[in-house]
Design a protein around this motif. Structure first.
Motif, PDB file in Angstrom:
ATOM      1  N   VAL A  56       0.868  -1.188   0.000  1.00 50.28           N
ATOM      2  CA  VAL A  56       0.000   0.000   0.000  1.00 50.28           C
ATOM      3  C   VAL A  56       0.901   1.234   0.000  1.00 50.28           C
ATOM      4  N   ARG A  57       0.350   2.351  -0.442  1.00 46.13           N
ATOM      5  CA  ARG A  57       1.077   3.629  -0.402  1.00 46.13           C
ATOM      6  C   ARG A  57       0.844   4.242   0.968  1.00 46.13           C
ATOM      7  N   SER A  58       1.892   4.305   1.774  1.00 47.63           N
ATOM      8  CA  SER A  58       1.691   4.762   3.158  1.00 47.63           C
ATOM      9  C   SER A  58       1.400   6.249   3.249  1.00 47.63           C
ATOM     10  N   CYS A  59       1.653   7.017   2.173  1.00 47.51           N
ATOM     11  CA  CYS A  59       1.336   8.457   2.215  1.00 47.51           C
ATOM     12  C   CYS A  59      -0.154   8.697   2.106  1.00 47.51           C
ATOM     13  N   GLN A  60      -0.889   7.677   1.627  1.00 45.32           N
ATOM     14  CA  GLN A  60      -2.344   7.818   1.504  1.00 45.32           C
ATOM     15  C   GLN A  60      -3.061   6.740   2.319  1.00 45.32           C
ATOM     16  N   THR A  61      -2.360   6.211   3.296  1.00 45.69           N
ATOM     17  CA  THR A  61      -2.958   5.259   4.229  1.00 45.69           C
ATOM     18  C   THR A  61      -2.981   5.948   5.588  1.00 45.69           C
ATOM     19  N   PHE A  62      -4.159   6.042   6.186  1.00 43.36           N
ATOM     20  CA  PHE A  62      -4.267   6.898   7.361  1.00 43.36           C
ATOM     21  C   PHE A  62      -4.257   6.083   8.650  1.00 43.36           C
ATOM     22  N   ILE A  63      -3.711   6.713   9.636  1.00 37.04           N
ATOM     23  CA  ILE A  63      -3.346   6.021  10.865  1.00 37.04           C
ATOM     24  C   ILE A  63      -4.543   5.336  11.520  1.00 37.04           C
ATOM     25  N   GLU A  64      -5.724   5.976  11.421  1.00 35.86           N
ATOM     26  CA  GLU A  64      -6.890   5.399  12.088  1.00 35.86           C
ATOM     27  C   GLU A  64      -7.388   4.123  11.393  1.00 35.86           C
ATOM     28  N   ASP A  65      -6.901   3.891  10.166  1.00 37.53           N
ATOM     29  CA  ASP A  65      -7.369   2.726   9.410  1.00 37.53           C
ATOM     30  C   ASP A  65      -6.453   1.511   9.535  1.00 37.53           C
ATOM     31  N   VAL A  66      -5.362   1.636  10.265  1.00 37.98           N
ATOM     32  CA  VAL A  66      -4.391   0.535  10.272  1.00 37.98           C
ATOM     33  C   VAL A  66      -4.270  -0.162  11.630  1.00 37.98           C
ATOM     34  N   GLU A  67      -5.088   0.266  12.580  1.00 37.62           N
ATOM     35  CA  GLU A  67      -5.012  -0.365  13.889  1.00 37.62           C
ATOM     36  C   GLU A  67      -5.409  -1.839  13.748  1.00 37.62           C
ATOM     37  N   GLY A  68      -4.594  -2.710  14.285  1.00 40.76           N
ATOM     38  CA  GLY A  68      -4.875  -4.139  14.198  1.00 40.76           C
ATOM     39  C   GLY A  68      -4.253  -4.814  12.993  1.00 40.76           C
ATOM     40  N   ALA A  69      -3.862  -4.016  12.015  1.00 38.29           N
ATOM     41  CA  ALA A  69      -3.244  -4.599  10.818  1.00 38.29           C
ATOM     42  C   ALA A  69      -1.762  -4.854  11.063  1.00 38.29           C
ATOM     43  N   GLU A  70      -1.227  -5.784  10.290  1.00 41.49           N
ATOM     44  CA  GLU A  70       0.202  -6.082  10.380  1.00 41.49           C
ATOM     45  C   GLU A  70       0.929  -5.225   9.344  1.00 41.49           C
ATOM     46  N   ILE A  71       1.777  -4.329   9.822  1.00 38.80           N
ATOM     47  CA  ILE A  71       2.490  -3.411   8.913  1.00 38.80           C
ATOM     48  C   ILE A  71       3.940  -3.868   8.805  1.00 38.80           C
ATOM     49  N   THR A  72       4.432  -3.935   7.575  1.00 37.30           N
ATOM     50  CA  THR A  72       5.824  -4.351   7.368  1.00 37.30           C
ATOM     51  C   THR A  72       6.526  -3.330   6.479  1.00 37.30           C
ATOM     52  N   THR A  73       7.770  -2.988   6.848  1.00 35.90           N
ATOM     53  CA  THR A  73       8.531  -2.022   6.057  1.00 35.90           C
ATOM     54  C   THR A  73       9.788  -2.685   5.484  1.00 35.90           C
ATOM     55  N   ILE A  74      10.487  -1.929   4.672  1.00 39.07           N
ATOM     56  CA  ILE A  74      11.698  -2.422   4.008  1.00 39.07           C
ATOM     57  C   ILE A  74      12.704  -2.985   5.011  1.00 39.07           C
ATOM     58  N   GLU A  75      12.738  -2.409   6.208  1.00 39.66           N
ATOM     59  CA  GLU A  75      13.725  -2.832   7.205  1.00 39.66           C
ATOM     60  C   GLU A  75      13.554  -4.303   7.600  1.00 39.66           C
ATOM     61  N   LYS A  76      12.383  -4.865   7.312  1.00 35.96           N
ATOM     62  CA  LYS A  76      12.092  -6.246   7.714  1.00 35.96           C
ATOM     63  C   LYS A  76      12.227  -7.225   6.537  1.00 35.96           C
ATOM     64  N   MET A  77      12.524  -6.718   5.354  1.00 34.13           N
ATOM     65  CA  MET A  77      12.463  -7.580   4.175  1.00 34.13           C
ATOM     66  C   MET A  77      13.528  -8.670   4.127  1.00 34.13           C
ATOM     67  N   ALA A  78      14.663  -8.417   4.744  1.00 32.66           N
ATOM     68  CA  ALA A  78      15.719  -9.432   4.698  1.00 32.66           C
ATOM     69  C   ALA A  78      15.280 -10.722   5.384  1.00 32.66           C
ATOM     70  N   GLU A  79      14.301 -10.604   6.291  1.00 29.51           N
ATOM     71  CA  GLU A  79      13.829 -11.789   7.011  1.00 29.51           C
ATOM     72  C   GLU A  79      12.684 -12.489   6.289  1.00 29.51           C
ATOM     73  N   ASP A  80      12.290 -11.936   5.164  1.00 31.03           N
ATOM     74  CA  ASP A  80      11.169 -12.479   4.408  1.00 31.03           C
ATOM     75  C   ASP A  80      11.736 -13.257   3.223  1.00 31.03           C
ATOM     76  N   THR A  81      11.241 -14.449   2.963  1.00 32.33           N
ATOM     77  CA  THR A  81      11.802 -15.272   1.883  1.00 32.33           C
ATOM     78  C   THR A  81      11.777 -14.531   0.547  1.00 32.33           C
ATOM     79  N   VAL A  82      10.617 -13.984   0.230  1.00 33.38           N
ATOM     80  CA  VAL A  82      10.496 -13.277  -1.055  1.00 33.38           C
ATOM     81  C   VAL A  82      11.317 -11.984  -1.012  1.00 33.38           C
TER      82      VAL A  82
END
Lengths: 154, 728
Positions: A56-82
């Motif tokens: 998703v584009r985080s510049c148009q994703t608003f904070i009140e809509d992401v509570e409870g969702a799992e958010i992942t950023t580039i900093e975590k990608m090395a631990e992801d197989t893909v």
């Protein structure tokens, strides 16, 4: 308002006004600067993060809509197989130039490969269309996604 | 270690494995070495006792690969692998880190980073190698000539030891005045296509630190609402709505009057508070013209006698020859204003240290610019101002303004505070598109006379547009006899031998700030030269490659230009195309490098053109990092073609109409299906590759579109999408 964010596997309590883009919470509050600001209007993809695994584009994703969702950023990608496969392909092909858009490119590419493990060049172009690179590293982005697909298959 | 350690004491601590050897130029420009901490500002090479080398990069890294390139030069001469060396950005000090082609000025531009550093950095690496070897030779009591450094190990005469063991002793050695540079036959890294970029790993995992990523303790974020029309000034402003924004700190009109600075606790608060500002402007001295008026002025200038006769030709005679020619080709071209739009919007951060030093964190393309400006603004000597160079997220010219525009803006915002908190100035994309320093608009009118055989007998070429260099500190350097060379480069110095050429230039008034934009004047001159050559070939019924070769018969320049032309044609399968496809070619010299480009298209201008493939051939002398050369060609081609396809900055009543990527649409991944680049093997000194791929890319596209059918035309006004060409 106080919001509980699940980001990169950790819970963060943040204080932000409703309507605040997720991008600025990630960058300014949590100080994770791999996610970039490019346009603010979801027209360049530099701010791409994953929300429950989907880009998703985080510049148009608003904070009140992401509570409870799992958010992942580039900093975590090395631990992801893909993610790790895409990063490896990016290194093999030296995709980057200035590099400012590349976090977003990689996050979007991971989204594509999760959906479609063996994309064609045309499918790469379609999926990556919204991610701008002003250095025009597109030839290598396309080749990088195809190479990551090979790495994952092996 | 501290500066007041005695020499003996220092050497003792050095022996305890904290020794660092610095080699570089001293303030008089001579090579010098030191192992005192005070010498840190004066080096190109640093070697620590654990044997790691560090290259000090005097050029900004904004994607073009300078950090890897400069480090390659040190590694090659020193005798280490790319895995054994790191890079750091040099501080601002024009006495040491100046661009050797810019005089006493530290800066990156004109595709000169490798060209000006090639011998300097190799010499620094070689000096370090010879000093380490001398120390080892002395200790081992062997002839230094028998030793070399291979992969960080001093070896020879039956001996071998890691170079780190000799760092302290090497600092005692005399600096060789003229160290031996390795012969090209010894090179292992220079020219090696397997060399990878040193900055790739941190750019794929989010760790790369751009200026935008600076978060200093207690910093404020400042955003500025600027005048929408050049020359407008603030009369009054109302920030009562801004005060409702959580995180808003204050608003202040800038002392220049060109905008109001909003200070906030974070970026989002600054954006919202700025949006809430109400400003009353005085536009009485502001620009009010529209793009059409600017264009009309330029086109009118093309039909009048030029102000400057650039090549001192007898224009009357040239015109007479053209008028009497068997065939006369006449074409008027127009090129709009363009924004640079680097991915990372402009920004920088200023802080004041406890000692009263000013520190600027910046993706600084020309550190000397803000360094000089800050001495005036802060009334401080040069040594009290530090510039910490960060990675820059692209520039394409925008970060190198003669007036250090955004760094000065940040300083003005900072001096209106009590300086207790760092100030981070952030531009957003709208600021970038609207507050631009644009590629100037330009027009060309060309009349070419051909004889019965199709040969050129006269070429009357008139250029009009806004001078980039006039009114800047670079005027004395770049303007001669009134002619701003950057307005006519690529024509005045073309390697083509064109008989009977007249070249005139008229400057028109600047409606916006104008600035060099990736390849500067070549952005329009190459387009005009290569479309006219193509038109002349087509009109004469001749092959576009053979026709050009007729005008590239000399040695040197002409031969190298012909060389890339022939290579690109060969690699692109020139002379045939699949059904429904067509190829166009263009070739141009800029910044000392030669690039030929073949574009293959399909479709048509009404239903949509598809760019099937681009094939490029490059001669940039020695290709230091061949894969970087290829990457720069790919990027420069994309930059040229993307803007030619669909970008322009237009003014309405003096205000820029575009605002963000939706209406200044970047090249996208699907726009070019493939790019293939070939490098001409060369032993010539390296020239630049940041820009030279751009000039021939757009005319090759225009020539390809014109080759799709017998009635297809060469597009003469850009962008193509606003001038009759649809893209699929």
């Amino acid at each position: 308002m106080s919001i509980s964010l699940n980001l990169n596997g950790q819970t963060h309590e943040v204080d932000a006004e409703p309507g605040t883009p997720l991008l600025w919470v990630i960058r300014d509050e949590l100080k994770l600067t791999g996610t970039k600001f490019g346009c603010g209007v979801a027209a360049c993809g530099a701010c791409t993060v994953h929300l429950d695994g989907e880009p998703v584009r985080s510049c148009q994703t608003f904070i009140e809509d992401v509570e409870g969702a799992e958010i992942t950023t580039i900093e975590k990608m090395a631990e992801d197989t893909v993610g790790a496969a895409v990063q490896q392909a990016w290194l093999e092909l030296d995709v980057v130039q200035c590099g400012y858009c590349q976090s977003g490119q990689i996050m979007n590419a991971v989204g594509l490969l999760r959906e479609n493990a063996k994309p064609s060049a045309e499918e790469v172009d379609d999926y990556m269309h919204g991610n701008a690179c002003r250095c025009a590293t597109y030839q290598r982005i396309r080749a990088g996604v195809l190479r990551a697909s090979e790495i994952l298959e092996a | 270690m501290t500066a007041n350690l005695s020499r003996r004491g220092f050497l003792k601590s050095a022996a305890a494995a904290v020794a660092v050897l610095y080699v570089g130029a001293n303030t008089k420009g001579a090579m010098a070495a030191s192992n005192s901490a005070d010498a840190m500002l004066n080096h190109f090479v640093k070697i620590t006792a654990d044997g790691r080398a560090v290259a000090l990069c005097k050029h900004v890294e904004f994607g073009q690969g300078s950090a890897t390139g400069l480090t390659t030069l040190i590694a090659e001469e020193l005798g280490v692998t790319m895995e054994q060396i790191d890079y750091e950005f040099a501080p601002s000090n024009p006495a040491i880190y100046n661009n050797l082609l810019f005089g006493p000025f530290q800066g990156t531009g004109g595709s000169t980073a490798i060209a000006n550093s090639f011998t300097q950095y190799r010499t620094a690496g070689a000096a370090a190698r010879e000093m380490l070897i001398s120390a080892a030779a002395k200790e081992w009591d062997v002839d230094a000539g028998a030793l070399d450094i291979v992969e960080g190990v001093i070896t020879g005469a039956g001996k071998s030891a890691p170079m780190g063991e000799f760092v302290a002793a090497a600092g005692e050695m005399e600096v060789p005045a003229e160290p031996r540079l390795r012969d090209a036959s010894e090179w292992k890294i220079i020219g090696n296509a397997q060399t990878r970029r040193l900055d790739s790993p941190i750019k794929v995992n989010g760790q790369a630190q751009f200026a935008m990523d600076v978060h200093l303790d207690n910093q404020m974020v400042v955003m500025v609402r600027r005048t929408p029309q050049r020359g407008g000034t603030v009369v009054a402003f109302d920030d009562s709505a801004s005060k409702e924004v959580k995180g808003f700190i204050m608003a202040q009109a800038l002392p220049t009057g060109h905008g109001v600075a909003v200070y906030a606790e974070n970026t989002w608060a600054a954006m919202q508070a700025r949006n809430a500002l109400e400003i009353e402007w005085d536009f009485s001295a502001a620009e009010t013209r529209s793009s059409q008026e600017i264009k009309d002025e330029i086109l009118a200038a093309l039909n009048a006698e030029p102000t400057y006769n650039v090549n001192k030709a007898d224009r009357t005679a040239v015109k007479t020859t053209v008028d009497g020619a068997a065939t006369v080709l006449e074409k008027t071209f127009y090129f709009p204003l363009l924004a640079h739009a680097p991915m990372e919007p402009l920004n920088c951060t200023i802080e004041q240290t406890a000692e009263g030093d000013i520190v600027l964190h910046d993706g600084a393309q020309m550190p000397t610019g803000p360094h000089m400006a800050y001495q005036q603004i802060f009334e401080l000597p040069a040594e009290k101002i530090q510039i910490k160079s960060m990675l820059a997220g692209g520039s394409f010219g925008r970060r190198a303004t003669p007036d250090a525009d955004y760094q000065v803006e940040a300083a003005l915002a900072f001096i209106m505070t009590d300086r207790s908190r760092p100030v981070k100035l952030v531009w957003d994309r709208e600021d970038d598109i609207r507050g631009g320093y644009y590629r100037p608009a330009a027009g060309h009118k060309v009349r070419v006379g051909l004889d019965e055989t199709g040969a050129i007998i006269g070429w009357d070429h008139q250029v009009a547009g806004q001078s980039i260099m006039k009114g800047t500190p670079f005027e004395a350097f770049a303007v001669h006899d009134g002619v701003d060379h950057s307005s006519v480069e690529g024509i005045a110095d073309s390697p083509y031998t064109i008989p009977g050429q007249a070249l005139g230039l008229t400057d028109t008034e600047k409606a916006t700030s104008v600035l060099w934009w990736r390849s500067v004047g070549h952005t329009h001159t190459a387009y005009v030269m290569e479309v006219m050559m193509d038109l002349a070939a087509k009109t004469s019924g001749k092959d576009a490659v053979d026709y050009r070769l007729d005008y590239l018969t000399g040695e040197g320049d002409a031969a190298r230009k012909a060389g890339v032309l022939k290579l690109a044609a060969e690699k692109a399968g020139w002379g045939s195309a699949p059904a429904g496809h067509a190829k166009g070619i263009a070739v141009h010299k800029s910044f000392g490098s030669y690039v030929a480009t073949v574009v293959e298209v399909s479709g048509n201008v009404d239903d949509g053109i598809v760019i099937e493939k681009v094939t490029a051939a490059v001669d940039c002398g020695i290709a230091l990092n061949p894969d970087t050369v290829i990457a720069q060609a790919e990027g420069a081609i994309g930059y040229g073609i993307g803007h030619a396809m669909r970008d322009q900055i237009t003014l309405d009543g003096g205000a820029v109409e575009q605002s963000n990527f939706p209406d200044y649409e970047p090249l996208r991944i699907s726009d070019i299906k493939a790019i293939e680049t070939h490098i001409v093997a060369s032993a010539e000194a390296p020239t630049g590759m940041g820009e030279p791929g751009t000039p021939p890319s757009a005319p090759a596209l225009a020539n390809a579109i014109a080759a799709l059918s017998t009635d297809a035309e060469h597009v003469a006004e850009l962008p193509m999408s606003a001038n009759g060409v649809e893209f699929a």
